[in-house]
Design a protein around this motif. Structure first.
Motif, short mmCIF file in Angstrom:
data_model
loop_
_atom_site.label_atom_id
_atom_site.label_comp_id
_atom_site.label_asym_id
_atom_site.label_seq_id
_atom_site.Cartn_x
_atom_site.Cartn_y
_atom_site.Cartn_z
N ILE A 181 0.84 -1.20 0.00
CA ILE A 181 0.00 0.00 0.00
C ILE A 181 0.87 1.25 0.00
O ILE A 181 0.62 2.22 -0.74
CB ILE A 181 -0.95 -0.01 1.22
N PHE A 239 -0.17 2.83 -3.62
CA PHE A 239 -1.42 3.58 -3.55
C PHE A 239 -1.40 4.72 -4.55
O PHE A 239 -0.35 5.32 -4.80
CB PHE A 239 -1.62 4.10 -2.12
N LEU A 264 -1.20 8.98 0.55
CA LEU A 264 -2.15 8.03 1.12
C LEU A 264 -3.34 8.73 1.77
O LEU A 264 -3.78 8.37 2.86
CB LEU A 264 -1.45 7.10 2.13
N THR A 283 -10.46 -1.16 -1.74
CA THR A 283 -9.57 -1.65 -0.68
C THR A 283 -10.28 -2.79 0.03
O THR A 283 -11.32 -3.26 -0.40
CB THR A 283 -9.22 -0.52 0.30
#
Length: 501
Positions: free
Chosen positions: A138, A142, A147, A188
């Protein structure tokens, strides 16, 4: 000299020179038909290409002789997965579904290769590894580097403390989903696919009268193209299913166990046309829940189409985009440009309840045609160009549970000004996702890797898409079948059709 005689100097081999000039003009097809292709490998001499292809069910092993341009199936249902030759190029080894198979290319015989592989399974350590893997992936992938401004390191520490107390993947998946949810992003979360029931329950394609209190199951509706509809079973609304495979159905009885394990198998129904009436037997084949879902989807689309035909007196076309994939596009294309719809005055493109995919540009291209010439032999109009696009007014119906490219398509449609959006606002979920299968293949999690941004710099993710005309269907509307959104779309498109005359 004696030493040199025993070990002669190898002959020099000239470097291989490939003729790359005009190589793109020498492209040839190696497979004899279109299919889903698996692994492929050449033999030692480069004369035969072995490959896996599936077009009649499972994967079959094919051999294509490059010198003679001859292709043949040499083994059926070999499974997917990879394959490799042994060092002598006499046997092919297949790795498929956790099993190893050995195929003798000369004798064309297949054998299973028995093996045993043991290891010291450490589930807590494995979950800790997967947790760390998700955290790092992540952070690296991402779609925006910040983030969404969350303290990802802080969330790692907060959730990591639960790992020693989690002893199964059900709970592990929930914990990962909670952590990934802190990103405030779509695509997600984690999924766990454990083992399923060995006996799936079959369905008969019937709706029952829930108010009926007698023995048996009183039929309220026979689903079109279902098991009781595809042939002359004489089962109609009002009939009562008295028995399933000879077992009486009594009042309040749980009859579902009578259908366990019978998907695709013959089921004998004892039916009467009324309570206490004469019975007759009918044999049908049970269908799966997924097959029933497809039938109910078609039922819903057909109901919408009939409503549009009725309220517009046949002036408007109706198409539904079920998903953003190739099959849905081909269905929409063939329906929209069919003889039934091609000459209608406008179209309602319904994409409600669309879970996404990647089709926004194809659909917008299809709907944005501009007529530039007519075909007129001896004064009779027979068609127009572009022939492969819709050139008349359109609108797109949207609702709250459109997701991913189900948000992206109407977003692009509105950006290009093709027509109006009608319905309820759609949450901003337009990103491209990687659903990664982890070291434990029963665990999958999502990373929204690619953000879709308009030319004014606004990301689709977390940007709500508002329709031009807001219409909500209430829960009561869903129960009664009253589709306010579709009725409003019909009203608006009739206006557009009148203006376009």
């Amino acid at each position: 000299e004696k030493k040199n005689e025993d070990n002669p100097k190898p002959a020099e081999v000239e470097p291989l020179k490939l003729d790359l000039d005009n190589c793109r003009d020498r492209i040839i097809r190696l497979t004899v038909n279109s299919s889903n292709l698996g692994d492929a490998i050449l033999d030692k001499d480069g004369e035969n290409l072995y490959y896996k292809a599936a077009f009649e069910g499972g994967y079959d092993l094919w051999r294509h002789n490059l010198l003679e341009s001859r292709t043949e199936i040499i083994s059926k249902n070999v499974g997917g997965g990879s394959m490799t030759f042994d060092k002598d190029y006499k046997n092919l080894y297949f790795l498929s579904g956790g099993n190893i198979k050995k195929f003798d290319t000369s004798g064309r015989s297949m054998k299973n290769v028995d093996f045993e592989a043991t290891f010291n399974y450490k589930p807590y350590d494995e979950r800790a590894y997967m947790f760390d893997h998700v955290y790092r992936q992540i952070k690296d992938k991402f779609y925006v580097a910040n983030l969404h401004g969350v303290d990802w390191d802080g969330y790692r520490k907060n959730y990591e403390r639960f790992l020693p107390y989690i002893n199964n993947n059900y709970d592990f998946q929930e914990m990962l989903s909670e952590m990934l949810g802190e990103l405030n992003a779509s695509h997600t979360g984690a999924r766990y696919s454990g083992s399923w029931a060995s006996l799936q329950t079959a369905n008969l394609g019937l709706f029952y009268d829930e108010s009926y209190e007698g023995n048996g199951l009183k039929v309220k509706e026979v689903v079109n193209n279902g098991p009781c509809s595809v042939k002359n079973t004489d089962i109609k609304p009002g009939c009562i299913i008295q028995k399933i495979d000879g077992t009486d159905i009594t009042t309040g009885m749980d009859y579902f166990p009578l259908l366990d394990g019978k998907i695709g198998k013959q089921i004998r129904l004892t039916v009467s046309k009324a309570k206490g009436g004469k019975t007759f037997d009918v044999v049908v084949k049970g269908i799966s829940k997924g097959a029933l879902t497809d039938l109910l989807y078609k039922r819903w689309v057909e109901r919408n189409r009939k409503l549009v035909d009725s309220l517009s007196n046949g002036r408007l076309a109706y198409v539904h985009v079920r998903a953003m994939n190739s099959k849905s596009f081909r269905d929409v294309y063939s329906e929209l440009l069919s003889e039934r719809n091609r000459n209608r005055e406008a179209v309602i493109v319904d994409e409600r309840h669309n879970g996404g995919g990647w089709l926004h540009d194809d659909l917008c291209t299809l709907l944005s045609g501009k007529e530039y010439q007519n075909f007129v032999p001896q004064g009779k109009y027979i068609g127009r160009d572009p022939f492969n696009k819709w050139t008349k007014p359109s609108c797109v119906l949207i609702c709250e549970d459109d997701y991913s490219n189900g948000h992206g398509f109407p977003m692009v449609y509105k950006t290009l000004g093709i027509g109006k959006l009608i319905g309820a606002p759609v949450a901003g979920t337009m990103t491209a996702v990687w659903w990664e299968k982890m070291i434990d293949p029963t665990m999958v999690y999502g990373i929204p890797q690619v953000g879709c941004r308009t030319l004014d710099g606004i990301y689709g993710e977390n940007t709500q898409l508002n329709p031009d005309i807001v219409v909500y269907n209430t829960p009561e509307d869903y129960l009664s079948g009253n589709d306010r959104q579709l009725k409003k779309a019909i009203e608006e498109m009739l206006k557009e059709a009148d203006k376009n005359k």
